[in-house]
Enzyme design. Structure first.
Site: not given
Length: 427
Positions: A287-288, A291, A367
């Site tokens: 997920h990070e 970004h 997100e």
């Protein structure tokens, strides 16, 4: 939102599979206590700010700064020196008046709900260190900014903006290597399966990973986190030990013969946390890294700098308005630092609220996109379970008033994120 905390006393049916009633009640009471604290601390802040304005606190502190700098041999012509004294006194006042609230939040609320891991001595040592480091950065940067504004001529706002851009990039670059280690211990992630998996995943999406660190966040709090930093081909990943099931001190019993306490941190066995398994840690990192891969970091920097440039331009337009200074008690002088404070803190306040809301909306969109990226990496199932674990470990309350959520939550509510992952998880 407080009404939601007070009245939602049973686990809603849609949460029945992911949250037990005991955890639900703990999170409800924790968030209710935080809400109460936020209300009273916010009210105090508003009253304090209003009284400072009504009683002429800003011109009083400016005059006091002039007296102090005058005794040191710096007359009124040394405006930058007086500005630095003013800034030092203002931040000291803010630190002192905010100290009781910080103490209450740490040693009453966080302690009550099992998150605080600090002793009183560690807290005060940390607070003093933070104040000193802040001054070491704030005072030189402010003096240079004021100097640039004074000598910059008609286009000073361009030079001021470029200066703040350079400063922000430098701070982002050095923060994790030189500033953060002053407060927390960073150690390289030991060789093993997790490190190999992280490096493999980073390589698969061309993330230029150079180092992976574990930070001992458990010395301060049992909340968990993870982030990456660095520019160009020099990226580092930082994992909080509270995120890692295998590394967290919160999951370890004290060694035989130890009482589980030292001069800095408290015994942690009473607030043991679950943490995430390696597969779930990888999903969180997916997920990070999403970004980064989707350009969210760069987009946020661009938006921030566009806003900064606009603010400096408007500051250049407004700084000549003597009425602004007179409204705050400065009838004979128009100090540059005071102008910055008046315009950026007060005049821009409505604009900042609108901008903050827009950035919150954008953040939620980012997100969802980062979750979708992790899903594409095949991490949907693990991210699904990781989000539930992190929500439980941090006592997040999954029920929210929609208006409150829309205005305040930079991350989508848990149920919305789980729903977006659910189809892929079932697949």
């Amino acid at each position: 939102q407080r009404r939601v905390y007070r009245t939602t006393t049973h686990v809603p049916w849609e949460l029945g599979q992911i949250m037990d009633s005991e955890t639900f009640e703990k999170s409800r009471l924790y968030q209710l206590d935080k809400s109460t604290f936020s209300f009273w601390s916010g009210l105090y802040s508003e009253v304090e700010g209003t009284m400072i304005l009504l009683c002429g606190g800003i011109p009083f502190l400016w005059n006091l700064s002039g007296q102090i700098s005058g005794r040191a041999g710096f007359g009124p012509e040394y405006e930058i020196v007086q500005s630095l004294v003013f800034l030092l006194l203002a931040t000291l006042f803010s630190a002192v008046t905010g100290l009781p609230w910080s103490l209450y939040n740490t040693f009453v609320i966080e302690e009550k709900h099992g998150f605080n891991q600090q002793t009183l001595g560690f807290f005060f040592k940390d607070a003093i260190k933070k104040f000193i480091v802040t001054q070491c950065i704030l005072l030189p940067v402010t003096s240079l900014l004021l100097y640039i504004i004074k000598i910059g001529g008609d286009y000073f706002f361009i030079y001021a903006w470029l200066f703040t851009l350079v400063v922000s990039l430098v701070l982002v670059t050095i923060y994790a290597d030189y500033i953060a280690p002053l407060f927390d211990k960073f150690i390289p992630l030991p060789e093993g399966e997790l490190k190999q998996q992280i490096e493999t995943m980073a390589k698969s999406i061309d993330f230029p990973l150079t180092k992976v660190y574990v930070v001992e966040g458990s010395k301060r709090s049992s909340h968990s986190n993870a982030y990456f930093y660095g520019f160009f081909k020099n990226k580092r990943i930082v994992l909080f030990d509270t995120l890692l099931e295998d590394y967290s001190a919160l999951n370890k019993e004290p060694a035989e013969g130890e009482d589980g306490e030292n001069e800095e941190t408290k015994s942690t066995t009473k607030s043991k946390k679950q943490g995430c398994k390696n597969e779930e840690v990888l999903a969180v990192l997916g997920h990070e890294l999403g970004h980064w891969k989707l350009g969210h970091t760069v987009k946020n920097i661009i938006i921030s700098q566009m806003n900064s440039f606009l603010c400096f331009f408007l500051f250049a337009v407004l700084i000549g308005q003597k009425e602004l200074f007179a409204a705050f008690g400065f009838y004979d002088t128009q100090p540059t630092l005071i102008g910055l404070m008046i315009i950026f803190q007060f005049i821009f306040s409505p604009y900042n609220e609108v901008l903050s809301f827009c950035l919150t909306v954008l953040s939620r969109r980012f997100e969802f996109q980062a979750d979708a990226f992790a899903k594409e990496l095949g991490k949907a199932k693990d991210l699904y379970s990781a989000l539930i674990k992190l929500n439980k470990d941090n006592l997040g309350f999954p029920v929210s008033d929609w208006i409150f959520s829309m205005w305040h939550y930079s991350h989508p509510p848990l149920l919305e994120r789980l729903q977006a992952l659910k189809d892929a998880k079932q697949d």
